[in-house]
Design a protein around this motif. Structure first.
Motif, mmCIF file in Angstrom:
data_model
loop_
_atom_site.group_PDB
_atom_site.id
_atom_site.type_symbol
_atom_site.label_atom_id
_atom_site.label_comp_id
_atom_site.label_asym_id
_atom_site.label_seq_id
_atom_site.Cartn_x
_atom_site.Cartn_y
_atom_site.Cartn_z
ATOM 1 N N GLY A 50 1.325 -1.552 -0.175
ATOM 2 C CA GLY A 50 0.151 0.189 0.203
ATOM 3 C C GLY A 50 1.101 1.069 0.229
ATOM 4 N N SER A 51 2.514 1.152 0.449
ATOM 5 C CA SER A 51 2.059 2.674 0.535
ATOM 6 C C SER A 51 3.442 2.446 -1.124
ATOM 7 C CB SER A 51 4.017 2.474 0.971
ATOM 8 O OG SER A 51 4.800 1.541 1.039
ATOM 9 N N GLU A 52 4.000 3.813 -1.385
ATOM 10 C CA GLU A 52 4.010 4.580 -2.460
ATOM 11 C C GLU A 52 5.864 4.546 -2.634
ATOM 12 O OE1 GLU A 52 0.772 5.556 -4.890
ATOM 13 O OE2 GLU A 52 2.370 5.771 -5.371
ATOM 14 N N LYS A 53 6.658 3.765 -3.622
ATOM 15 C CA LYS A 53 7.813 3.672 -3.552
ATOM 16 C C LYS A 53 8.172 3.992 -4.881
ATOM 17 C CE LYS A 53 8.709 -0.514 -3.599
ATOM 18 N NZ LYS A 53 8.853 -2.074 -3.140
ATOM 19 N N LEU A 54 9.918 4.878 -4.761
ATOM 20 C CA LEU A 54 9.910 5.516 -6.012
ATOM 21 C C LEU A 54 10.576 4.358 -6.900
ATOM 22 C CD1 LEU A 54 10.569 8.814 -5.198
ATOM 23 C CD2 LEU A 54 8.991 8.225 -5.956
ATOM 24 N N VAL A 55 10.436 4.556 -8.830
ATOM 25 C CA VAL A 55 11.101 4.244 -9.097
ATOM 26 C C VAL A 55 12.351 5.431 -10.529
ATOM 27 C CG1 VAL A 55 11.750 3.066 -10.999
ATOM 28 C CG2 VAL A 55 9.936 2.657 -9.609
ATOM 29 N N PHE A 56 13.662 4.897 -10.358
ATOM 30 C CA PHE A 56 14.471 6.249 -10.883
ATOM 31 C C PHE A 56 15.208 5.465 -12.119
ATOM 32 C CE2 PHE A 56 15.127 9.416 -7.427
ATOM 33 C CZ PHE A 56 14.963 8.513 -6.293
ATOM 34 N N GLY A 57 15.324 6.620 -13.004
ATOM 35 C CA GLY A 57 15.935 6.534 -13.976
ATOM 36 C C GLY A 57 17.477 6.481 -13.730
ATOM 37 N N LYS A 58 17.532 6.434 -14.933
ATOM 38 C CA LYS A 58 19.590 6.071 -14.609
ATOM 39 C C LYS A 58 20.702 7.881 -14.431
ATOM 40 C CE LYS A 58 20.726 1.743 -17.225
ATOM 41 N NZ LYS A 58 21.159 1.380 -18.864
ATOM 42 N N GLY A 59 19.005 8.663 -15.280
ATOM 43 C CA GLY A 59 19.930 10.043 -15.038
ATOM 44 C C GLY A 59 20.683 10.825 -15.979
ATOM 45 N N MET A 60 20.606 11.633 -16.219
ATOM 46 C CA MET A 60 21.489 12.437 -17.414
ATOM 47 C C MET A 60 22.263 13.644 -17.130
ATOM 48 S SD MET A 60 19.206 14.155 -20.765
ATOM 49 C CE MET A 60 19.843 15.794 -20.409
ATOM 50 N N LYS A 61 23.242 13.750 -17.723
ATOM 51 C CA LYS A 61 24.341 15.232 -17.300
ATOM 52 C C LYS A 61 24.384 16.760 -17.880
ATOM 53 C CE LYS A 61 28.433 15.556 -15.936
ATOM 54 N NZ LYS A 61 30.179 15.531 -16.397
ATOM 55 N N LEU A 62 24.318 16.951 -17.263
ATOM 56 C CA LEU A 62 23.258 18.353 -18.163
ATOM 57 C C LEU A 62 25.234 19.453 -17.423
ATOM 58 C CD1 LEU A 62 21.551 20.248 -20.019
ATOM 59 C CD2 LEU A 62 20.304 20.988 -17.696
ATOM 60 N N THR A 63 24.893 19.779 -18.666
ATOM 61 C CA THR A 63 26.423 21.164 -18.779
ATOM 62 C C THR A 63 25.763 21.757 -19.739
ATOM 63 O OG1 THR A 63 28.060 19.515 -18.868
ATOM 64 C CG2 THR A 63 28.654 21.376 -19.355
ATOM 65 N N VAL A 64 25.999 23.509 -19.102
ATOM 66 C CA VAL A 64 25.371 24.448 -19.667
ATOM 67 C C VAL A 64 26.467 25.426 -19.152
ATOM 68 C CG1 VAL A 64 24.213 26.189 -18.877
ATOM 69 C CG2 VAL A 64 23.237 24.516 -18.116
ATOM 70 N N ASN A 65 27.084 25.772 -20.884
ATOM 71 C CA ASN A 65 28.236 26.504 -21.423
ATOM 72 C C ASN A 65 28.073 27.696 -21.189
ATOM 73 O OD1 ASN A 65 29.944 23.887 -21.882
ATOM 74 N ND2 ASN A 65 28.093 23.482 -23.221
ATOM 75 N N PRO A 66 29.085 28.984 -20.554
ATOM 76 C CA PRO A 66 28.733 29.914 -20.485
ATOM 77 C C PRO A 66 28.944 30.537 -22.048
ATOM 78 C CG PRO A 66 30.249 29.081 -18.408
ATOM 79 C CD PRO A 66 29.718 27.873 -19.644
#
Lengths: 116, 115
Positions: free
Chosen positions: B99-115
């Motif tokens: 009955g409780s909720e669990k989170l399932v995560f993706g692998k992640g994505m690296k964002l780079t913002v260049n000046p």
């Protein structure tokens, strides 16, 4: 910042030795979680707790055990550490397990564990 | 079997431009979706969320869009800033047998913002 403290922050140990990681919270949240983060898998749930002495397995629970004797503390134990358990371990807490905004999880800073 | 997929491992954008981060999921029972941001040597921090009954949620520079028929959500960051450079995780909430909720995560994505 949510009041979550993980200790130790870094640990190097040898294969076959027991290891215990500690998570301490000051938010009085009911739910606590242990995750491991690996580049090829992202974040995966190991075990979670929905109250004192109430725990359940997550996705990758083999080789791990947990205990929660107080609301504020959640311990993760590797009974006999293996090299495959080298990872970054995160503790998280949430107010509720009921879903929605109350299920937002807040994370500690992590423990980097190396098993040689 | 990856239930939450972030298929692009990285994204690089110029400061001031839009960053679009994508996430796909397979489980139609997911009822809540979240984005987390993670800086090196820190834990993930909650960024923005959306309920499955909505198709858009906005918070400042961050907007999350949900397309349930396509099982797809995206995070838009406008304008992107160098401080947004981090790893972003998509997560979905699923109810367990207990009955409780669990989170399932993706692998992640690296964002780079260049000046």
């Amino acid at each position: 910042d949510a009041g979550i403290t993980q200790s130790p922050r870094h640990k190097v140990t040898e294969t076959g030795t027991p290891v215990t990681l500690r998570c301490h919270q000051t938010e009085n949240h009911r739910y606590m979680y242990w995750y491991r983060q690996d580049p090829e898998h992202g974040l995966r749930l190991i075990h979670y707790s929905y109250g004192v002495k109430d725990t359940d397995k997550g996705e990758v629970s083999d080789g791990y055990s947990v205990s929660r004797s107080k609301t504020e503390d959640f311990l993760l134990t590797l009974e006999s550490a293996t090299s495959s358990q080298t990872s970054v371990y995160f503790c998280a807490i949430s107010e509720s397990g009921a879903g929605g905004i109350k299920n937002i999880q807040y994370f500690g800073a992590g423990t980097r564990l190396s098993v040689l | 079997d990856q239930q939450v997929k972030q298929n692009s491992p990285s994204l690089s954008v110029q400061e001031g431009r839009i960053s679009i981060l994508n996430c796909d999921y397979t489980n139609s029972m997911f009822d809540y979706f979240l984005w987390y941001k993670k800086y090196p040597a820190e834990g993930p921090t909650f960024l923005i969320s959306i309920s499955s009954i909505k198709d858009k949620n906005e918070d400042g520079r961050f907007t999350v869009f949900l397309n349930k028929s396509a099982k797809h959500l995206s995070l838009h960051i406008v304008p992107s800033q160098p401080g947004d450079s981090a790893v972003y995780f998509c997560a979905a909430s699923a109810r367990t047998q207990g009955g409780s909720e669990k989170l399932v995560f993706g692998k992640g994505m690296k964002l780079t913002v260049n000046p």
